[in-house]
Design a protein around this motif. Sequence first.
Motif, PDB file in Angstrom:
ATOM      1  N   ALA A 157     -31.458  77.808 -33.958  1.00 25.88           N
ATOM      2  CA  ALA A 157     -31.215  78.944 -33.071  1.00 25.88           C
ATOM      3  C   ALA A 157     -32.425  79.191 -32.165  1.00 25.88           C
ATOM      4  CB  ALA A 157     -30.903  80.198 -33.885  1.00 25.88           C
ATOM      5  N   THR A 158     -32.146  79.493 -30.901  1.00 27.94           N
ATOM      6  CA  THR A 158     -33.203  79.833 -29.940  1.00 27.94           C
ATOM      7  C   THR A 158     -32.884  81.178 -29.312  1.00 27.94           C
ATOM      8  OG1 THR A 158     -32.084  78.688 -28.115  1.00 27.94           O
ATOM      9  CG2 THR A 158     -33.667  77.407 -29.438  1.00 27.94           C
ATOM     10  N   VAL A 159     -33.937  81.921 -28.979  1.00 31.09           N
ATOM     11  CA  VAL A 159     -33.793  83.237 -28.362  1.00 31.09           C
ATOM     12  C   VAL A 159     -34.662  83.268 -27.109  1.00 31.09           C
ATOM     13  CG1 VAL A 159     -34.053  85.728 -28.643  1.00 31.09           C
ATOM     14  CG2 VAL A 159     -33.381  84.312 -30.604  1.00 31.09           C
ATOM     15  N   THR A 160     -34.053  83.532 -25.971  1.00 33.65           N
ATOM     16  CA  THR A 160     -34.772  83.640 -24.703  1.00 33.65           C
ATOM     17  C   THR A 160     -34.575  85.041 -24.145  1.00 33.65           C
ATOM     18  OG1 THR A 160     -34.360  81.295 -24.261  1.00 33.65           O
ATOM     19  CG2 THR A 160     -35.068  82.660 -22.404  1.00 33.65           C
ATOM     20  N   THR A 161     -35.701  85.695 -23.776  1.00 32.49           N
ATOM     21  CA  THR A 161     -35.649  87.074 -23.307  1.00 32.49           C
ATOM     22  C   THR A 161     -35.973  87.138 -21.820  1.00 32.49           C
ATOM     23  OG1 THR A 161     -36.420  87.777 -25.480  1.00 32.49           O
ATOM     24  CG2 THR A 161     -36.443  89.411 -23.733  1.00 32.49           C
ATOM     25  N   THR A 162     -35.172  87.903 -21.102  1.00 28.17           N
ATOM     26  CA  THR A 162     -35.413  88.137 -19.680  1.00 28.17           C
ATOM     27  C   THR A 162     -35.683  89.619 -19.466  1.00 28.17           C
ATOM     28  OG1 THR A 162     -33.906  86.331 -19.092  1.00 28.17           O
ATOM     29  CG2 THR A 162     -34.474  87.901 -17.355  1.00 28.17           C
ATOM     30  N   VAL A 163     -36.815  89.927 -18.795  1.00 27.45           N
ATOM     31  CA  VAL A 163     -37.200  91.306 -18.499  1.00 27.45           C
ATOM     32  C   VAL A 163     -36.968  91.540 -17.011  1.00 27.45           C
ATOM     33  CG1 VAL A 163     -39.022  93.034 -18.578  1.00 27.45           C
ATOM     34  CG2 VAL A 163     -38.906  91.246 -20.342  1.00 27.45           C
ATOM     35  N   THR A 164     -36.071  92.446 -16.685  1.00 29.92           N
ATOM     36  CA  THR A 164     -35.727  92.725 -15.292  1.00 29.92           C
ATOM     37  C   THR A 164     -36.203  94.125 -14.919  1.00 29.92           C
ATOM     38  OG1 THR A 164     -33.752  91.340 -15.508  1.00 29.92           O
ATOM     39  CG2 THR A 164     -33.858  92.829 -13.610  1.00 29.92           C
ATOM     40  N   PRO A 165     -37.199  94.253 -13.974  1.00 29.34           N
ATOM     41  CA  PRO A 165     -37.653  95.591 -13.532  1.00 29.34           C
ATOM     42  C   PRO A 165     -36.533  96.333 -12.812  1.00 29.34           C
ATOM     43  CG  PRO A 165     -39.242  93.893 -12.939  1.00 29.34           C
ATOM     44  CD  PRO A 165     -37.993  93.177 -13.362  1.00 29.34           C
ATOM     45  N   GLN A 166     -36.477  97.648 -13.014  1.00 33.95           N
ATOM     46  CA  GLN A 166     -35.494  98.493 -12.356  1.00 33.95           C
ATOM     47  C   GLN A 166     -36.174  99.709 -11.764  1.00 33.95           C
ATOM     48  OE1 GLN A 166     -32.580  99.148 -15.514  1.00 33.95           O
ATOM     49  NE2 GLN A 166     -31.276  97.535 -14.658  1.00 33.95           N
ATOM     50  N   GLU A 167     -35.410 100.465 -10.997  1.00 37.21           N
ATOM     51  CA  GLU A 167     -35.972 101.652 -10.357  1.00 37.21           C
ATOM     52  C   GLU A 167     -36.387 102.678 -11.395  1.00 37.21           C
ATOM     53  OE1 GLU A 167     -31.541 103.616  -9.612  1.00 37.21           O
ATOM     54  OE2 GLU A 167     -32.869 103.196  -7.901  1.00 37.21           O
ATOM     55  N   ARG A 168     -37.223 103.628 -10.952  1.00 36.49           N
ATOM     56  CA  ARG A 168     -37.761 104.711 -11.778  1.00 36.49           C
ATOM     57  C   ARG A 168     -38.542 104.170 -12.974  1.00 36.49           C
ATOM     58  NH1 ARG A 168     -32.534 106.459 -11.341  1.00 36.49           N
ATOM     59  NH2 ARG A 168     -32.254 106.495 -13.608  1.00 36.49           N
ATOM     60  N   ASN A 169     -39.281 103.066 -12.732  1.00 36.44           N
ATOM     61  CA  ASN A 169     -40.188 102.516 -13.744  1.00 36.44           C
ATOM     62  C   ASN A 169     -39.460 102.195 -15.054  1.00 36.44           C
ATOM     63  OD1 ASN A 169     -42.657 101.577 -14.659  1.00 36.44           O
ATOM     64  ND2 ASN A 169     -43.297 103.579 -15.422  1.00 36.44           N
ATOM     65  N   ARG A 170     -38.356 101.460 -14.961  1.00 38.32           N
ATOM     66  CA  ARG A 170     -37.585 101.052 -16.120  1.00 38.32           C
ATOM     67  C   ARG A 170     -37.408  99.537 -16.100  1.00 38.32           C
ATOM     68  NH1 ARG A 170     -32.059 103.840 -16.012  1.00 38.32           N
ATOM     69  NH2 ARG A 170     -32.154 103.030 -13.871  1.00 38.32           N
ATOM     70  N   VAL A 171     -37.044  98.970 -17.272  1.00 39.57           N
ATOM     71  CA  VAL A 171     -36.764  97.544 -17.365  1.00 39.57           C
ATOM     72  C   VAL A 171     -35.487  97.351 -18.173  1.00 39.57           C
ATOM     73  CG1 VAL A 171     -39.173  96.810 -17.169  1.00 39.57           C
ATOM     74  CG2 VAL A 171     -38.193  97.286 -19.436  1.00 39.57           C
ATOM     75  N   ALA A 172     -34.758  96.309 -17.843  1.00 38.27           N
ATOM     76  CA  ALA A 172     -33.576  95.908 -18.605  1.00 38.27           C
ATOM     77  C   ALA A 172     -33.916  94.630 -19.357  1.00 38.27           C
ATOM     78  CB  ALA A 172     -32.391  95.696 -17.680  1.00 38.27           C
ATOM     79  N   LEU A 173     -33.574  94.590 -20.629  1.00 37.93           N
ATOM     80  CA  LEU A 173     -33.871  93.429 -21.470  1.00 37.93           C
ATOM     81  C   LEU A 173     -32.575  92.689 -21.779  1.00 37.93           C
ATOM     82  CD1 LEU A 173     -36.402  94.923 -24.053  1.00 37.93           C
ATOM     83  CD2 LEU A 173     -36.846  93.936 -21.807  1.00 37.93           C
ATOM     84  N   ASN A 174     -32.612  91.396 -21.544  1.00 37.13           N
ATOM     85  CA  ASN A 174     -31.471  90.553 -21.861  1.00 37.13           C
ATOM     86  C   ASN A 174     -31.904  89.467 -22.842  1.00 37.13           C
ATOM     87  OD1 ASN A 174     -30.043  87.726 -21.024  1.00 37.13           O
ATOM     88  ND2 ASN A 174     -28.568  89.417 -21.043  1.00 37.13           N
ATOM     89  N   PHE A 175     -31.189  89.363 -23.964  1.00 42.22           N
ATOM     90  CA  PHE A 175     -31.465  88.351 -24.984  1.00 42.22           C
ATOM     91  C   PHE A 175     -30.383  87.277 -24.892  1.00 42.22           C
ATOM     92  CE2 PHE A 175     -33.506  92.152 -26.453  1.00 42.22           C
ATOM     93  CZ  PHE A 175     -34.675  91.724 -27.055  1.00 42.22           C
TER      94      PHE A 175
END
Length: 766
Positions: A157-175
């Motif tokens: 199993a492998t896990v890759t994380t993507t951090v996407t910056p968003q407005e109002r100093n927030r981030v979205a995390l995708n696994f």
Amino acid sequence: MPVSHRRRLLPSLVAALCAAVQATAAWAFDPFTVRDIRVEGVQRTEAGTIFSYLPIKVGERVDDEKVAQAVKALYATGFFRDVRIEAQGDILVVTVQERPTISSLTFVGNKEFDNDTIKKALKEIGIAEARIFDRSALDRAEQELKRQYISRGKYAATVTTTVTPQERNRVALNFTIVEGETASIARINIVGNKTFTESELRRQIQLTTPNWLSWYTKDDQYSKQKLSADLETLRSFSQTRGFLEFAIDSTQVSISPDKEEVYVTINITEGSRYTISAVNIAGDLAVAEPELRALIQVKPGDTFSRSRMQASVKAISERMGADGYAFANVNAVPDIDRAKNTVAFTFFLDPGRRVYVRKINISGNPKTRDEVIRREMRQLESAWYDGTRIERSKVRVRRLGYFEEGSVNVETPPVPGTNDQVDIEVSVTEKNTGNLLAGVGYSSSEGVVFSASLSQQNIFGSGNALAFSLNTSRINRTLSLTYTEPYWTVDGVSRTLELYQKNIDPTGLTIAQYSSSTLGGAIGFGVPVSEIDTINFGFRVEHTSLSLFDNSPPVYYQFVQDFGYVTNSYIVSGGWSRDTRNDILYPTFGRLQSALVEVGLPIGDLSYYKLQYVNQSFWPVYGDFVLMLRADVGYGDGYSGKPLPFFKAFYAGGVGSVRGYEAGSLGPRDIYNNALGGKRKIVGNAELYYPILKGDRSVRISGFFDAGQIYVNGFQPEFENFRFSAGVGLAWNSPIGPLKFSYAYPLNSIPADKIQKFQFQVGTVF
């Protein structure tokens, strides 16, 4: 430079680096008294929050050292990724740059775990929606996900994380998860065995190579915990057979390059087989030595057995616990003579102080009332500790049937600050006690038979039972409502109320032709006379309407001529039952006996009596095999010049009787080859159960042998008149409810017999 010098230099470099970072976060200035504090750069964090963490207050005099402390304190909150403090005149300006928050968590590719399960695991690490984003926590989250997949055998199993910056100093995390294939155990090698074959040893352990049940048991998936348990199983297996010094030398676990196969190698040393040369008892004997020696299950000349030694230690501890010595310490110390391959054991006893129970605490029962559990406790508060009573209490709570198998735990922790008191902690896990049961059977003559029942064994958590039953077979159509109060009185007298309507219409089936409709009501009581014995008595009123046909037997017409088509019966009953089974659902030892007398009073239209005795016994015979033997005998007749009503006769055949023959088809027959029933019944069953899943008794297969017959006169029927059958069964208490299957083969049927080989039953719980 020598390695030791570099090790001493490293902490100094780190400290210097931290000091440099803090120095750049604050301007150097002359000491001054703070007239005001201004906060800049905040978006989500309240200024008051910063003030609460800031170690500088208005009116204080500050210098470089205090400013450095303030910067360090604000960094320590974890809210900010940059902190600067500067002075504008006598105003202290705190400028911060907040860390982003996590706006959302998304998962792609996960099948083994659902999103909610993963989110719950990540939350414990610090990754959750609306929390401050921490890169180090994200790294730990990836490692935790991989660890969870490895625990399920998915080593690739492998896990890759993507951090996407968003407005109002927030981030979205995708696994993004690539689970890969589940690795299975390709081979288990056991090296060093001499007495036992490798296949014999492999049969003892839970881990195995893939088989037809692995999809359900997962026993072909490696885990460190399973291997540790299996190693202990091997040790116990060998030491129970005399190999006192059996040892696990090493274990090797390797994974194939594609991470889809696991290879396990276990290296063992059996040692020599030992014989017991002597058994002694020493220490403070709180119980008479002859009584203690009677509890020891080994004697000189026996082959050493770890299981019997442990059973002896447990029996002595329990016997001392029965006298209040809750913390009795019993150790069996060996004295090994390797030259003669013998071992002498001395049981050292230390009873400790005698203790009593302060209070009983119950947990894990949000539905079931405390009093329902508490009234089953045989150990009382403020009484001397009694280990046998506590164990009996545990059995009684388990036998209520309201809790998951194996979830009833009883612990006796000492009361803090005392040396002669304990509390009893009873913890349970409730299960669904409602039952919606549907039964289906098939025979060549009767076709499909359907029955259903709706019951709640623990209504409103009171321990009372309410059941509604419906049977829609072509033979019996029954509608009944039953309400049972197991504790109608505080001392355990039970009461059962029942209303029912029964229609019997065996037209064209194996029972002699008639139909009846019975409307009845009953009240019954059960009086416990000991922990295992109960006396039952009750009263029943029945109103029965009969109908006969052209092919009804003459004896039926004679009965109707004498007593009419409509009869009213007033019936009293009494009985005794004794139950020593260790469990209701899956007993492995013990016996259930019941004797019942039913009498139709002469104040009604019918005067008769019926006696019945049932004895069901369980024994563990080898390993997980359990043998069940059951005997069911009955005798009935009329009195005061009246016969036994034909609709009160005994019948045999079918489920719960002699399988392989249709229900009620055995015994005397009329000229149309239909069963008449009889005054005497003899039925016997022998069944050998085996749980096919290690450590789980919910799935059991069985082989059975049934015998029985019904006869009219008071003479014992000839042996060749008995009917015999043998077959196999499968019972599974599945997640959707109980499933039961059986296939029986009649061994000595005759052409006139009615055969029903296959039967099954399905149900669901709520």
